[in-house]
Design an enzyme around this catalytic site. Structure first.
Site, PDB file in Angstrom:
ATOM      1  N   PRO A 276       0.831  -1.207   0.000  1.00 16.38           N
ATOM      2  CA  PRO A 276       0.000   0.000   0.000  1.00 16.38           C
ATOM      3  C   PRO A 276       0.865   1.257   0.000  1.00 16.38           C
ATOM      4  CG  PRO A 276       0.051  -0.956   2.195  1.00 16.38           C
ATOM      5  CD  PRO A 276       0.861  -1.874   1.313  1.00 16.38           C
ATOM      6  N   CYS A 346       2.466  29.387 -15.754  1.00 18.67           N
ATOM      7  CA  CYS A 346       1.908  29.877 -17.010  1.00 18.67           C
ATOM      8  C   CYS A 346       1.311  28.753 -17.851  1.00 18.67           C
ATOM      9  CB  CYS A 346       3.004  30.581 -17.789  1.00 18.67           C
ATOM     10  SG  CYS A 346       3.761  31.838 -16.783  1.00 18.67           S
TER      11      CYS A 346
HETATM   12  N1  LLP Z   1       2.873  -1.523  -6.069  1.00 26.01           N
HETATM   13  C1  LLP Z   1       3.091  -1.250  -7.378  1.00 26.01           C
HETATM   14  C2  LLP Z   1       3.768  -2.244  -8.207  1.00 26.01           C
HETATM   15  C3  LLP Z   1       2.657  -0.022  -7.921  1.00 26.01           C
HETATM   16  O1  LLP Z   1       2.852   0.234  -9.211  1.00 26.01           O
HETATM   17  C4  LLP Z   1       1.996   0.919  -7.080  1.00 26.01           C
HETATM   18  C5  LLP Z   1       1.546   2.208  -7.610  1.00 26.01           C
HETATM   19  C6  LLP Z   1       1.812   0.588  -5.727  1.00 26.01           C
HETATM   20  C7  LLP Z   1       2.258  -0.640  -5.255  1.00 26.01           C
HETATM   21  C8  LLP Z   1       1.148   1.509  -4.756  1.00 26.01           C
HETATM   22  O2  LLP Z   1      -0.174   1.745  -5.119  1.00 26.01           O
HETATM   23  P1  LLP Z   1      -1.151   2.535  -4.126  1.00 26.01           P
HETATM   24  O3  LLP Z   1      -1.366   1.662  -2.910  1.00 26.01           O
HETATM   25  O4  LLP Z   1      -0.495   3.816  -3.788  1.00 26.01           O
HETATM   26  O5  LLP Z   1      -2.381   2.716  -4.924  1.00 26.01           O
HETATM   27  N2  LLP Z   1       0.613   8.977  -9.264  1.00 26.01           N
HETATM   28  C9  LLP Z   1      -0.694   8.369  -9.288  1.00 26.01           C
HETATM   29  C10 LLP Z   1      -0.662   6.962  -8.720  1.00 26.01           C
HETATM   30  C11 LLP Z   1       0.307   6.032  -9.426  1.00 26.01           C
HETATM   31  C12 LLP Z   1       0.380   4.681  -8.798  1.00 26.01           C
HETATM   32  C13 LLP Z   1       1.465   3.865  -9.411  1.00 26.01           C
HETATM   33  N3  LLP Z   1       1.686   2.562  -8.814  1.00 26.01           N
HETATM   34  C14 LLP Z   1      -1.663   9.253  -8.528  1.00 26.01           C
HETATM   35  O6  LLP Z   1      -1.259  10.315  -8.057  1.00 26.01           O
HETATM   36  O7  LLP Z   1      -2.844   8.943  -8.437  1.00 26.01           O
END
Ligand code: LLP
Length: 422
Positions: A276, A346
């Protein structure tokens, strides 16, 4: 649940009024809450108690050293996606044997560094990467502990820019080739195959896609075991969402997510990893900003604030909406008006909110962009010559600047002028 709330008319991070941080650190800056981070990592640990599970914080969501120090001190491992993240995690005090190295394209240099550091697991995402890792490990006279990431072709029903588990996404081994690739991995001398990894997307607000993906993995485990393939570990990825706006449906809590894990793959005798990121850090942080001007346009009013798309990219990149809370609490009966909250960069996409209903904002007012603790500071850049935004960690009634604002000199310090232009 988070620890940002109004007291005596002022928005506080735990026991610290945000006005005090703004005075001492300046704006814009990110403010993180220790109590909230702690609560979330414990919520996951409690939810998974009784299962052999390692919670690896996905540091791509928040890579600040102090945040990592806090979370690893509470027992979390770390999910990293580059040699850079691995080095930062180790520098923050993470134990190598609690680091999972994910990522779509690891270089030989990154593989070498990971093997030399002794990471818990490397998640391999393609056949060429598997062959490359085998060669690197053999070269080092070792065997790489590997999970192979499969793409379960499940729709996570999230924003198309953050979905990862559909067949058309670049992530993981395509489902129909999975058996063949696992069998191949078993024959490679440099690969110590441990199990399966997956990650279907981010900001997932419904348990159904997780359940569908985990059930597919369950079937795959049976098939692979019948093929004589070792499956001792399952890395289920991250992805659990957080509420961004008041009135949003509450996302499932970690306990409900853990129940799905228990029900679908809990009896397979596998050690589990979850990754997570957002669910731990998202609402543990805010971006504190000050109104520079209020401008009355022809058709609408604008609050021009000192934070911009380079500090918090999510609205510009994914149309994300972060709630805006005035730091000075408005009286309950305060009139509200529709306003656009925009940054000074900008670009028209440097807009945090359109026609948002807020109590009147005037020059010098402080506001907080909520739920900015994940994918906030880590994605910041220096566009428009704006220094990287500082980060502050609050713990009870104390706070510390855990990344300071660089000086203008530091901002330009990597650049050089060729002699012929001197
Ligand atoms: N594991 C892997 C292999 C991942 O690619 C990701 C996120 C996570 C874990 C963690 O996922 P989470 O629990 O945070 O959902 N920048 C985007 C989110 C990109 C997520 C990429 N991978 C945003 O601001 O919404």
């Amino acid at each position: 649940m988070h620890h940002f709330s109004y007291r005596d008319g002022l928005l506080h991070a735990e026991d610290v009024p945000l006005t005090r941080i703004a005075e001492q650190v300046g704006t814009p800056c990110y403010v993180y809450s220790t109590a909230t981070l702690t609560r979330h990592v414990r919520a996951f640990a409690d939810a998974f108690s009784g299962l052999d599970a390692m919670i690896c914080f996905a540091m791509k969501a928040n890579g600040n050293r102090a945040v990592l120090r806090l979370l690893t001190g509470l027992g979390a491992g770390v999910d990293v996606v580059s040699g850079g993240e691995m080095a930062l995690a180790l520098a923050a005090g993470a134990r190598a044997d609690r680091i999972v190295f994910s990522g779509v394209g690891k270089t030989a240099a990154e593989m070498t560094a990971a093997l030399e550091a002794g990471v818990h697991q490397i998640n391999v995402e393609s056949e060429p990467e598997l062959e490359a890792l085998d060669a690197v490990a053999r070269g080092l006279g070792t065997r790489a502990p590997v999970a192979i990431r499969v793409n379960p072709d499940v729709d996570a029903a999230t924003h198309h820019k953050i979905t990862t588990g559909k067949a058309e996404n670049k992530f993981g081994i395509e489902w129909t080739s999975a058996r063949r690739v696992f069998r191949r991995a078993m024959t490679l001398e440099g690969i110590a195959l441990k199990g399966i990894a997956l990650h279907i997307g981010s900001q997932i607000l419904d348990l159904a896609p997780f359940e569908a993906a985990f059930l597919k993995v369950r079937d795959l485990v049976a098939l692979l075991r019948a093929d004589g393939v070792t499956v001792e570990r399952l890395d289920l990825g991250g992805g659990l969402g957080v509420p961004y706006r008041h009135g949003d449906n509450a996302p499932p809590p970690p306990a409900a997510y853990a129940d799905v894990v228990r029900r679908t793959v809990g009896d397979l005798g596998c050690a589990l990893t979850i990754e997570p990121g957002r669910a731990i850090a998202g609402n543990a942080g805010v971006l504190l900003s000050r109104v520079i001007y209020r401008k009355e346009g022809v058709t609408k009013a604008f609050a021009i604030v000192d934070a911009a798309m380079n500090d918090l990219m999510r609205p510009a990149l994914y149309d994300a909406e972060h709630e805006i809370w005035p730091v000075r609490e408005a009286p309950r009966d305060a009139e509200r008006a529709l306003i656009d909250v925009v940054g000074p960069v900008c670009e028209s996409t440097d807009t945090f909110a359109r026609d948002v209903s807020l109590p009147p904002l005037v020059t010098e007012d402080l506001i907080a962009f909520m739920t900015a603790g994940a994918y906030g500071a880590v994605m910041a850049n220096q566009y428009n010559g704006r220094p990287l935004v500082p980060e502050v960690l609050v713990d009870g009634d104390r706070f510390h600047v855990v990344r300071r604002r660089p000086t203008m000199e530091e901002m330009g310090s990597l650049e050089d002028t060729p002699p012929w232009l001197e």
